[in-house]
Each structure stands twice: as structure tokens, then as C-alpha cells.
Design an enzyme around this catalytic site. Structure first.
Site, short mmCIF file in Angstrom:
data_model
loop_
_atom_site.label_atom_id
_atom_site.label_comp_id
_atom_site.label_asym_id
_atom_site.label_seq_id
_atom_site.Cartn_x
_atom_site.Cartn_y
_atom_site.Cartn_z
N GLY B 245 3.41 9.52 -2.31
CA GLY B 245 4.28 10.43 -3.03
C GLY B 245 4.14 10.22 -4.52
O GLY B 245 3.75 11.10 -5.26
N GLY B 474 5.03 4.85 2.11
CA GLY B 474 4.09 3.74 2.09
C GLY B 474 4.73 2.45 1.64
O GLY B 474 4.19 1.37 1.82
N ILE B 637 13.87 -10.11 -2.17
CA ILE B 637 12.72 -9.46 -1.55
C ILE B 637 12.99 -9.38 -0.05
O ILE B 637 13.12 -10.40 0.63
CB ILE B 637 11.43 -10.25 -1.83
N ASN B 639 11.05 -7.90 2.37
CA ASN B 639 9.86 -8.18 3.17
C ASN B 639 8.72 -8.56 2.23
O ASN B 639 8.10 -7.70 1.60
CB ASN B 639 9.49 -6.95 4.00
N PRO B 640 8.45 -9.86 2.13
CA PRO B 640 7.45 -10.30 1.15
C PRO B 640 6.06 -9.72 1.39
O PRO B 640 5.32 -9.48 0.44
CB PRO B 640 7.44 -11.83 1.30
N VAL B 711 10.57 -2.95 -6.15
CA VAL B 711 9.25 -3.39 -6.63
C VAL B 711 8.23 -2.26 -6.69
O VAL B 711 7.05 -2.51 -6.90
CB VAL B 711 8.69 -4.52 -5.73
N GLY B 712 8.66 -1.03 -6.52
CA GLY B 712 7.69 0.06 -6.37
C GLY B 712 6.90 0.41 -7.60
O GLY B 712 5.77 0.88 -7.49
N GLU B 713 7.47 0.19 -8.76
CA GLU B 713 6.82 0.70 -9.96
C GLU B 713 6.47 -0.36 -10.99
O GLU B 713 5.61 -0.16 -11.84
CB GLU B 713 7.72 1.79 -10.59
#
Lengths: 165, 748, 350
Positions: B245, B474, B637, B639-640, B711-713
């Protein structure tokens, strides 16, 4: 002008009537044979998302006219696992988190299967990276892809679908 | 609320575990269904004809030729397009932009839809669109940042960033012992998710079902409902998987509206999948920027001012300004800060949010300018940043909800070996004679929350169902949100069924701004908490329960049992509580958004430090990033494994920004010349080496109940500057335009 | 895609008889099908030649050299151990091109027939003299420089093939069959510069079909010192910015004979015999290679905003000569000939 082709598709014989010679293997699979696992990313051989095996070799299905394929043996992502047993490349992709969105993944996996069959890269990471460079991943899961291909090259036993999840 | 709830007490064992993706098997076996994989009975295919020019008017379309092509069923042009009930200029939701859907014959950007062809097969519709052979009246296009006058604007809507001043910038300039005045440019970039935008639209009376990738399912329903004059609840969006996306799949766009219109007109389902080339126009991009940075520092190396002026390109018909200058607001403790934005209206599609909008472009320029200032001061770039470390938010003075940036610097530098870096450029070579350079940058990203709702149901068989219309593009929502959900009921992950990706579920909010896990996650957590609360009430009132009479206590769910908080001696199994109820199911609901009090009190950001090694062939000027170490502190976090993948992905986007991505316009016709993946380069596998992510521990009791930042960007920020700085450190050449190209180094 | 007639002949004679104006030969399809999709090529008839017998063999010839059937796939040729040892830069060039998938499909004959990657050629909405004689050249008008050698005001396109560059250096011979029988075309004459007729890209006459390619016996003399170097702006899966095939026959420390050809600089692979003459008889060293590269680019002029490319091509030629002088690597085919092809080692502080 309306060739009918006979394929071995994921191990099964199939006769396909083609009313239009413009149909590519990619669109044949996706739109006419209900096998949408193979993905369209660019439709021009520039991304590798549509990679399938034709007669055991990885190719871009978007640039392959279906009409040329009479008698060919085609393997798509849907035909890779043996029942509930994932192919080692599939299992390695899950273990190494070799994908994010999953859209390029069928192409990556088919390309990896082809690459390993070509037996040119071995476990050399640099050669794996080069060998997998025909498959673009915009999520950029390359780190995991490289490790997954190496792991699968080393050979690993089939993993059950349930185990991998 | 968040301040009073210790997240660790209620937090179970699933979060923090590197679970593999729950959608993994579906994705590796080709059974994960993306939008265009749907082929309902009676399907028609729609293909739009794109404008080949950027500015002018369509003077003719050979509709007869298209209609005569075997298999073509309909041709839509501005002359015969059925009306829409909502105007394409309306803004039914917060994230709406005007789109082109054959309102008129004006061409405002290349790849704009100028007609739509519908056919029985994809081949027929595609050729029909080509046969339209459009003719144009062409005006000189404005496609470069110098092609129009910059203008200011009111910050009155999404996409229009405010100008911000803290302190006295002029005084900061005046008191500076060392001043820097540099201008950086960034190229127009296009999201290019591997899955192009696609929709299968099906009408049933006045009910509309859309299979399409969506980062914001509920909002999309509201948007489409408006344009088609139906209630939002009549629209169903199914988006179980997005093929990427990156910000481009949250907003209704012209092509989607046309396909839906075609479906209504024909009474049959219609599939439209954009070609790769059509991704370079109507579905958003990151606008090009020009950024002037004026920095002042005193004799001690303390920043007296960061003055960041951005000019960003937008379209002629709507405004989305890449808020690049804002990137200078929150990072360094300068005496004064000023961020200003101006726009340039070009004949391009309207830009939109693209992974780290503003932060990516702004950080690229800021981190390079910081490097230049360190150079001018004769300081190590990391020391210079530490010298200007912000203990509280610059400008506002607010405390940070948490900030482990110092640890990020230290751990990243240690792992990278930064201490061995020579101060001067051009000092390092490898055994092949390649120039070697090291650079660094600070990574920074805010951690917003949107609004989300969720539902939880504990079933008699001890399993639970959680529901929210979350979107997995994703980042791993299917997995990490299920982990949160499982913990909220103290269940193992495999006892939890998680439904998402469907607009009929409670509103999961927006998968964007790196805030989806925090928002939808906290909603699920709250929904689970609601079930626990009800279970407690039931058990406490039930004489048969060992918890009977514990009505005033709070309860904790763990391993399928309910405990009194702080008293492990009294517990009751979920199954027993439910069976005594006659095997009823207990349903709960929850929602989440940012606590306004916390937002008032605290500055909330994720931080990081990125260190890059670049090698350059001194003769051929080819550049390669050979090592990239990123240390990030982003709260809890979940899921590391997945978080590391996200951070890797962001860092590789940083490589892409620094060295590859650039849409190049033809100056005469205005179209993008490299509108394909052979010409618009993103990294391939062989470009990616030596990546390392360090996750720096951070507990944040304020940001939200779960302490999640996102943590996406953040991975892009810091990385672009680090690479630019490493190129300078290797070669001594300071290239102030991204992407940095071979020819830039040759020309220098 | 425009509709077309599809036929699949099973003999060469049948194929040749089927040809008509507007027809196209289909090999691997990696270029033709793509251009049919963009509309840059609109054949009325597609003749699938992949079922023609006898065109997919690689034969060592009794008199030396090798004959490669037109339908041999790029990957099969590149990975042929015999080819890799006797003509290493041919393998190296093939493996530097495209991707594993594309090389599995693309044929030798198709590679020779590859059309330019000029974006304006591929885009039927653009004016292109090569695609549509007399239409004009939008690439030139846009200032988007491409070729630096051999271009004309009418067309500035470059040939994108990697494979053709060593073929030009090694004096390959193209075997052709057509309505008037068989003939041979030396590689040096196969591709044509644009001049006033950019639409004429090769020396093939209408209806002629490439059936094979020959590498002559002399080409084997360079096996010990032959390299193909490709410069590109990402590490793989990208067309060349510049490339060079350099081959040296070194006897007693002197260059007995040199071959040098450049890629991506002209509408044809660009053989530079002047530079070869300058190298012959000399002791290989940096100064000599610099002079040779200077001579190779002596006539170069930018066709737009690409003066830098002349410089890059010169540097590429020098490096390719240096690499050739250093010797063909033991493991062939080597990794794609990027300067970063080998794993970088430890740092040495200068």
C-alpha cells in the site's frame, strides 16, 4: 486461428480452447483457468511477479503467448506443495519471513525453485542475490528471500502446512 | 487511563514472540486472495485510456473504432458517462482528494483517465482502449519545480501542513558563529506497490461490494457511498490482503469510481486492474521538493537555529504538500526552529501520503545538512548530534513519553564500528581500490493513533473470536494483532480466530501513519478486557465459582483461566464459567484512540540511528551500500520477526530514495518517460547487503495502554541522509539532489 | 494488443513461405510481446519459429569456432561450459543481461534482433522516426541524450544488447535464410546506424530469418584475457549505461592482438578498430589503455544532456581492458561484471 492447446498443468493434463491468440500464459492462468496465484505486477517482464515454470524452467508468464505452449508442462505456485506438504522453498519463505504483503511471493518462490534447479548459485549469498534479482519486492523482503533460498538450497525436509503456520 | 494501567500485568506471553505469519501458508501457496484474483460469474473487464499529455484538452476519441472491436461492450467518455451522485471535487472524508472521472475533456496530468472501455475479455478491453487513438490540444506543461511560482496556503485541511516557529530564528542566525545555507532537492516518487490498484465491483440493487485493496476500509465505504448516493452501510469492501500500500491505497480514486460506475451501468461485475504505467498519475505519489536549510551553531557546536523552508509540488486541482520542513521540528535542541512550506502547482496527479510523507524527504535534507554543519565545525557527526540532543521536545519543551535515542546512537555506533571513522572524507579504500565512506543519520517518526473499534467473543469451547476491519498490507496485521488479541484473553495464539479485512467488521481504522498496530491493537486489547470484566462479574456472582464474592477485585486472564489480580490462589477456568452459563458466549467490545491528556502532556515519537557504509568505484562512479545498521527504539515490539522485516523494508526504501527512485518528466508533453519498472528503478535483491537492525528496548507507559509506537515508516528516515553522507565521506563530493546518480559523481 | 494471425510452422521452408509484409518472427517473445503490448509493434501475423527443427543446437565446428543455433536460449548458451571456457566474455555478457527468467526465454536470434529501449520508441504516442519514419524524434527534442556515437539528428537511440557487444568484438557471423536462399552477414555489417533511415535496423531483408550465429576459430585465441564489463545504476536487472567487451591475445608480455567493442553508446554495438590497432604490439599498461580508450571515444558527441556518458564510456573501456589484461577469472561465468561483483573484503585505510 483459434488454436486449441494441450497442457500439463500442475501435473494434470488439460485441453484449453483459445479463442484469442493474444492471451498470455499469465492471463490464461488468472482469468480463464481459475489459477490466480500467479500474479501480475508489470505485465512487461520487468518485475518477475508472474514467474512460473515452463518445462521446468522459470520464465515470465506475462511475455509468453499461451498459443505457443501446446504440449508444455507448466507448474504454478498452486502446484508446488504436495498435498499438505509445503515445498522446501515455501517452508523456508515462511521461516525466514521472506515476504510481507505476499504479492510478489508466488513469483519469488517459483523463481527460487527455478534457480535451485539451475544449480548455478549454490549457497553463495552473492550468487543467490543475483539469481533472484529478476523478482522485484517493493516491500523489500530481500534479506529474508536470500536466506530462504539458501536454506532451501541446503535442502530441508517437507514441512506440513500446519507446522509452518 | 493509560497512566493508571500497568501494561505488563495484563500482558500475556504472545506479544514479544517472533511468531511466523498466520497468513504465511496462504501467501506461499498462492491461495491468499488479492482483489484482482476474484473472477465472479458474468465478469466484464474495464480498462481506462490514459492521457498521453499532461496539460490540455482531448479533442477527439475514435469511439467507433473501440466499439467495433470484437468483445468490446461499452465505451465511456465525458459525453456519455452516467452521472455520479457525489461530485469528484467533494471531500466526503478527511482523506479525500478531487479525482478525475471523466467530468470533462480537460487533461490535468498524464495518465489521467480520459475514457473507459469495457469488454468481455481483458484482451478486448485493452485493445479497445488503445483504439480510441486520442487527439489533443496541448498546452505547455508545468512539470518541473521551477515551472510555476511557489505560493503559501492556509493549513486548513489534510495535506496542508502548518508553518511553525519556535523561538527567534533571526536571532539564532545572528548569534551563530558558524552558519550553513544549503538547498537540497528530492525527486518525484511513485509508490508502485507490486499489486497495482485493482477492483472488482459488484452491484446488487443499491448494494455495492468491492473487492479492492484498502488501507482504510470503513472510510472507503463512506467515500464511495457518497459518490454513488447510497448509504455507507450499503457498501462492502473486502480487502483481506493488500499487495502493498505504502499510503496509496487509502483514498477513493478516479479509476475505481469509473469501474464501479461501469458495473452499475452494465449490471454486471466489473474488474479493473491498473497497468503499471497507469500507476504513475491517478493514484498519488510523493511530490518533488526543494528544501533550503539554514543552520546556525555557536562556537561550542550548539545549534542556535534550524531554519527549514520547503517547496513541494502539488497538482493544479488539489493540494497535498509533502510536509518536508516539519522534519526539523522534533529532533534537535536548537535555540530556534522555523519550518515553512510553500507549494508549486504542476500538471501532475495530486500527490499523497507515501511511506513517511514529509519525514522521508525532510529527514534526507536535514540529516545531510547536519552532516555539513558537523563538517564545518570539524566535529564528528555523531558527537554533533549528541551535542544537540533534545532532552525535551524542542520548541514546546514537553517531556517525551519515552525516548531511547541515546541508546540507539550508542548501540548502532558500537555495532557499526563508528569510532574508527576518520573525520575527513576520502580516507578509506578497500582492497579493490573502492572508495569507502561512512555516514549516519537520526531516524525519527511520530506515533499517531487513529480511531478503531473491535469486538471479542469468548466461546464455550475455550476459543475466542476477535474482529476488526484491520488491513494487512504486509506489515503483519493478521499476526501481530492476533497476538495482542490472544493476550487480552490470556489465550494461546492458536485458540484465537481473528477476522479482519472486511468492512462489515468493527471499524479497524486506517493502516497508515505507522499507527495501525497501536490503534487496532489497543481496540482489540480493550475488547478482550471487556470480556474479562464480564467474566469476572459473572464468576463473582456465581456461588459455584471459586471467585464468588470477589466482586470488587479486578481480574486477570491467563492460560484460559480467570484469576483475581494479585491472588493466584483463586481462579476459575473460562470453560467452567461458561458451562455454568449454559455454554453461552461472552461478547465484548472495545475501542481505542489517543488519550488527549497524554497527547497534551507528552511528545510522542519513535527514534533511531542509522549508520551506512557506501563503496564507490572511483572511476566508474558506481555506488553500492555495503552495510546499513539501524538501531530503533519504538516502544513495545509485538512481533520482533515482523518488526525487523518492516524496518529492513524501510531502510531499503531509504536506499531506493537515496540512489534510485525518480520519475522523469518529458519537458514537452509532460508525461513521465520512465513510467515502468524497467525505467523507474527500485532496488533489486543484488542491491541489498549487510543489513542489520537493532531493536532498542523502550517501555512507554504514556503512548497507549500497550506501549506500542509503530515501525512502518521510521526505517526510511535517517537512512537516506546516512547514505548521502557516506557518499560524501567516501568521495568528498556533496550531492544535494536525490537520487544521487552515477552521472552526478562523474560530472562533479 | 492488436489482433494478429498466429501460426506455428514446423519446418523452415514452411516458416519462410508464411512470411508476408507486416509479419513478425516470434522466438522467446521477451521483446516482441512486450512491444506488442505497448503498441510499438503491431504485426498482422506472428510466426512462432520455436518449433522449427535443428535451430537450437550448439556445435563445435571441425575447422574451429562454434555454430550456435538461432533458437538456443540465452541461459543455455551462457551456461554452456564449453562456451564459457572458449568464449568467456560471451557468457559474461549474456549473464549481465536481463534476469534469469528472461534469459531462459530469450533466444540468440532474438537477442540480435532486440529493439532499442528508447522510451519514445516504445511509446506509440511519441514521435519516433525509427518506429514511424518521418514522424520526428521526441527523444532528441526532449534533450534526453542517449547515443554518443554514430547517431543522427533523425535518431539517437542505442542498441541495448549486452550479448552483441562481444559478438562484435569477436567478428561473429550471422547465418540467414530467406526467400532467396541462405547468406552470411558479418556482425560488423549486421546492425545499421540510423543515418536517414533509422527504421532500417539490420541488414536483414524482408522475410529473412536468422538461423545461426558463428564464432570464428580466431575468436578462441582471446579466452585467457577477455572480459565484458557493464555499468548500470542498479546492481542487476538493468540495461547498461555503458559497457565494453575487451579481449587481448597476449604473447610474451605483449598484446599480439586486441579486440574492443562498446555497448549502449550507439545504435549498433560499437567496435573500435582504431583502438585495437593502437593496442596491438604494445605492452599492456594503464597509459596505453587510456590512449586506446581516448581513441575509442574520439568521435563521440552528446546527443542531449549526456556529455558525461562519453566520459563514462571511456572509463568503462579502460577498466574493461585492465580486467582483460588481468586475466579471465578462473570461475566462469563470473558474477555479472559489475565492479562490485566480487565480495568486498576488509578495509584498508589509505
Amino acid at each position: 486461428m483459434s488454436p486449441s492447446i494441450s497442457l500439463t498443468l500442475n501435473g494434470a493434463k488439460r485441453d484449453v480452447a483459445l479463442d484469442d491468440p493474444r492471451v498470455t500464459l499469465l492471463d490464461l492462468l488468472r482469468e480463464r483457468l481459475a489459477l490466480p496465484g500467479t500474479k501480475k505486477g508489470c505485465d512487461r517482464g520487468q518485475c518477475g511477479a508472474c514467474t512460473v515454470l515452463v518445462n521446468g524452467r522459470r520464465v515470465n508468464s506475462c511475455l509468453t503467448l499461451a498459443a505457443t505452449l501446446d504440449g508444455a508442462e507448466i507448474t504454478t505456485i498452486e502446484g508446488l506443495a504436495a498435498g499438505d506438504d509445503l515445498h522446501p522453498v515455501q517452508a523456508a519463505f515462511i521461516e525466514n519471513d521472506a515476504f510481507q504483503c505476499g504479492y510478489c511471493t508466488p513469483g519469488q518462490i517459483m523463481s527460487a525453485v527455478g534457480l535451485i534447479a539451475e544449480d548455478r548459485a549454490g549457497e553463495d549469498l552473492e550468487r543467490i542475490r543475483e539469481g533472484m534479482s529478476g523478482n522485484i519486492c517493493r516491500c523489500a523482503a530481500y534479506h529474508g528471500i536470500t536466506l530462504a533460498v539458501r536454506q532451501a538450497t541446503r535442502g530441508s525436509a517437507g514441512i506440513k502446512k500446519d507446522d509452518a503456520a | 487511563m493509560p497512566d493508571t494501567l500497568d501494561p505488563h500485568i495484563r500482558f500475556g506471553s504472545n506479544s514479544g514472540q517472533p511468531a511466523t505469519r498466520r497468513d504465511g501458508v496462504a501467501k506461499v501457496t498462492g491461495t491468499a486472495t488479492f482483489a484482482a484474483d476474484n473472477t465472479p460469474e458474468g465478469l466484464l473487464y474495464a480498462v481506462f485510456a490514459p492521457a498521453a499529455i499532461a496539460r490540455g484538452r482531448v479533442t477527439s476519441l475514435d469511439t467507433a473504432a473501440a466499439e467495433a472491436h470484437p468483445g468490446v461492450t461499452h465505451v465511456l467518455t465525458p459525453q456519455n458517462r452516467p452521472p455520479l451522485q457525489g461530485d469528484p471535487s467533494d471531500k466526503p472524508t478527511m482523506f479525500s482528494f478531487r479525482f478525475e472521472a471523466l467530468q470533462d475533456d480537460t487533461v490535468r496530468y498524464a495518465e489521467q483517465p480520459i475514457a473507459l472501455v469495457v469488454g468481455e475479455t481483458l484482451e478486448a478491453a485493452t485493445e479497445g482502449a488503445r483504439l480510441l487513438s486520442p487527439h489533443y490540444e496541448t498546452e505547455k506543461p508545468r512539470v518541473g519545480i521551477d515551472d510555476a511560482e511557489p505560493y503559501g496556503f492556509e493549513a486548513d485541511a489534510f495535506g496542508k501542513p502548518a508553518n511553525t516557529v519556535h523561538g527567534d530564528p533571526d536571532a539564532g542566525h545572528g548569534s551563530a558563529a558558524t552558519s550553513l545555507d544549503v538547498t537540497y532537492e528530492t525527486a518525484p516518487q511513485y509508490h508502485n506497490a507490486m499489486e497495482t490498484h485493482a477492483v472488482v465491483a459488484t452491484w446488487d440493487g443499491d448494494h455495492l461490494t468491492l473487492d479492492m485493496p484498502s488501507q482504510a476500509l470503513s472510510m472507503s465505504c463512506a467515500g464511495f457511498a457518497h459518490y454513488f448516493g447510497i448509504p455507507a452501510e450499503n457498501v462492502t469492501v473486502r480487502s483481506p490482503y493488500l499487495g502493498g500500500g505504502f499510503g496509496s491505497k487509502a483514498i477513493p480514486t478516479g479509476p475505481y469510481v469509473l469501474a464501479i460506475l461501469a458495473a452499475r451501468m452494465t449490471g454486471r461485475p466489473v474488474k479493473m486492474m491498473l497497468t503499471r504505467q497507469q500507476m504513475f498519475g491517478p493514484v498519488g505519489h510523493r511530490g518533488q521538493t526543494r528544501q533550503r536549510l539554514r543552520l546556525g551553531a555557536d562556537a561550542d557546536g550548539k545549534l542556535t537555529v534550524i531554519d527549514h523552508e520547503g517547496i513541494s509540488a502539488t497538482s493544479t486541482f488539489d493540494t497535498f504538500i509533502e510536509p518536508a520542513a516539519n522534519a526539523s521540528q522534533g529532533i534537535y535542541a536548537a535555540g530556534a526552529l522555523r519550518s515553512t512550506h510553500r507549494a508549486v502547482a504542476l500538471d501532475v496527479g495530486t500527490p499523497g501520503p507515501m511511506r513517511a510523507p514529509g519525514e522521508a524527504s525532510g529527514s534526507a535534507a536535514l540529516e545531510c545538512a547536519m552532516d555539513e554543519m558537523a563538517e564545518a565545525l570539524g566535529m564528528d557527526p555523531l558527537d554533533f548530534r549528541l551535542k544537540n540532543y533534545a532532552e525535551t521536545e524542542p520548541g514546546t519543551g514537553k517531556p517525551y513519553s519515552s525516548k531511547a535515542l541515546r541508546e540507539c546512537y550508542a548501540q548502532g555506533a558500537e555495532r557499526f564500528g563508528w569510532a574508527k571513522r576518520p573525520l575527513q572524507p576520502g580516507q578509506m579504500r578497500d582492497e579493490h581500490g573502492h572508495l569507502v565512506g561512512w555516514g549516519m543519520g537520526t531516524a525519527f517518526f511520530p506515533c499517531p493513533m487513529f480511531m478503531a473499534d473491535a469486538r471479542a467473543a469468548l466461546r464455550a469451547d475455550g476459543t475466542a473470536l476477535f474482529e476488526t476491519s484491520a488491513a494487512d498490507m504486509g506489515q503483519g496485521a493478521w499476526t501481530s494483532l492476533a497476538q495482542i488479541a490472544a493476550d487480552s484473553l490470556g489465550l494461546p495464539l492458536d485458540k484465537v480466530e481473528f477476522r479482519a479485512g472486511h468492512s462489515g467488521l468493527p471499524d479497524g481504522g486506517v493502516a497508515g501513519g505507522s499507527g495501525h498496530t497501536a490503534t487496532a491493537g489497543n481496540a482489540l486489547h480493550t475488547a478482550g478486557g471487556d470480556v474479562v470484566r464480564q467474566l469476572g462479574e459473572i464468576a463473582a456472582a456465581d456461588p459455584a465459582s471459586s471467585l464468588h464474592g470477589a466482586g470488587n477485585a479486578s481480574f486477570v486472564a491467563r492460560d484460559g483461566r480467570l484469576y483475581i489480580d494479585g491472588d493466584d490462589s483463586r481462579s476459575d477456568a473460562f470453560a467452567d464459567i461458561l458451562s455454568r452459563l449454559g455454554n453461552a458466549e461472552i461478547a465484548g467490545s472495545g475501542s481505542a484512540s489517543r488519550d488527549p491528556d497524554m497527547a497534551k502532556q507528552y511528545a510522542m515519537n519513535a527514534h533511531g540511528a542509522v549508520f551506512a557504509e557506501v563503496r564507490i568505484d572511483p572511476d566508474l562512479c558506481q555506488m553500492r551500500v555495503t552495510r546499513l545498521v539501524g538501531a530503533f527504539a519504538a516502544g513495545r515490539i509485538i512481533n520482533p520477526r515482523l518488526a525487523e522485516s518492516q524496518l529492513f523494508g524501510g531502510m531499503i526504501w531509504g536506499i531506493s530514495f537515496a540512489l534510485h527512485e525518480e520519475a522523469r518528466h518529458d519537458p514537452r508533453r509532460g508525461h513521465i518517460v520512465n513510467s515502468d519498472l524497467a525505467g523507474y528503478h527500485v532496488p533489486v535483491n543484488a542491491d541489498v547487503h549487510g543489513l542489520e537492525v537493532i531493536s532498542v528496548h523502550e517501555d512507554d507507559p504514556h503512548v497507549n495502554a500497550l506501549g506500542i509506537k509503530g515501525v512502518g515508516e521510521i526505517g526510511i528516515t535517517g537512512t537516506v541522509g546516512a547514505i548521502g553522507n557516506a557518499i560524501w565521506h567516501a568521495s568528498g563530493k556533496r550531492i544535494r539532489r536525490f537520487p544521487i546518480r552515477v552521472e552526478d559523481l562523474i560530472r562533479e | 494488443m492488436k489482433r494478429f494471425e498466429f501460426i506455428q510452422p514446423t519446418s523452415l521452408d514452411e516458416a519462410l513461405a508464411a512470411w508476408e509484409p507486416g509479419a513478425a518472427w516470434l522466438g522467446g517473445g521477451t521483446n516482441l510481446v512486450d512491444l506488442m503490448k505497448t503498441g510499438a509493434m503491431q504485426p498482422v501475423k506472428v510466426i512462432d519459429i520455436t518449433r522449427l527443427p535443428g535451430l537450437a543446437e550448439i556445435e563445435t565446428l571441425a575447422e574451429g569456432g562454434v555454430r550456435i543455433g538461432a533458437l538456443v536460449r540465452n541461459s543455455d548458451l551462457a551456461n554452456d561450459a564449453d562456451i564459457a571456457s572458449r568464449f568467456p566474455m560471451v557468457s559474461e555478457a549474456l549473464l549481465a543481461g536481463a534476469s534469469g527468467q528472461l534469459r531462459n526465454a530469450a533466444t540468440v536470434g532474438g537477442n540480435l534482433m532486440q529493439r532499442t529501449r528508447c522510451a519514445y520508441f516504445q511509446d506509440p504516442q511519441a514521435a519516433c522516426n525509427r518506429r514511424d519514419p518521418g514522424a520526428g524524434c521526441d527523444a532528441r527534442e526532449a534533450g534526453a541524450g542517449q547515443a554518443v556515437l554514430g547517431w543522427s539528428e533523425i535518431c539517437i537511440a542505442t542498441n541495448p544488447s549486452d550479448f552483441c557487444v562481444p559478438l562484435a568484438a569477436l567478428d561473429a557471423i550471422v547465418e540467414v535464410r530467406g526467400p532467396d536462399g541462405a547468406r552470411e552477414i558479418p556482425m560488423a555489417e549486421f546492425h545499421l546506424l540510423p543515418g536517414d533511415t533509422p527504421e532500417r535496423e539490420t541488414a536483414l531483408s524482408p522475410g529473412e530469418l536468422i538461423v545461426a550465429l558463428r564464432l570464428p576459430p580466431e575468436a578462441e585465441g582471446f579466452a585467457a584475457n577477455a572480459r565484458y564489463l557493464k555499468v548500470r545504476d542498479r546492481t542487476s536487472y538493468a540495461f547498461a549505461m555503458t559497457s565494453a567487451a575487451a579481449a587481448l591475445r597476449i604473447e610474451n608480455g605483449r598484446i599480439a592482438e586486441a579486440r574492443l567493442a562498446l555497448g549502449a553508446v550507439a545504435a549498433t554495438p560499437w567496435r573500435v578498430t582504431e583502438a585495437e590497432a593502437l593496442l596491438a604490439g604494445q605492452t599492456p599498461d594503464a597509459a596505453l589503455f587510456a590512449r586506446a580508450a581516448e581513441a575509442a571515444l574520439a568521435g563521440a558527441t552528446p546527443s542531449g544532456d549526456n556529455a558525461w556518458k562519453i566520459d563514462l564510456a571511456r572509463r568503462t573501456a579502460i577498466r574493461a581492458l585492465e580486467m582483460a589484461a588481468a586475466g579471465t577469472p578462473a570461475q566462469m561465468p563470473a558474477l555479472p561484471a559489475s565492479p562490485f561483483g566480487s565480495t568486498a573484503g576488509d578495509l584498508a585505510h589509505a
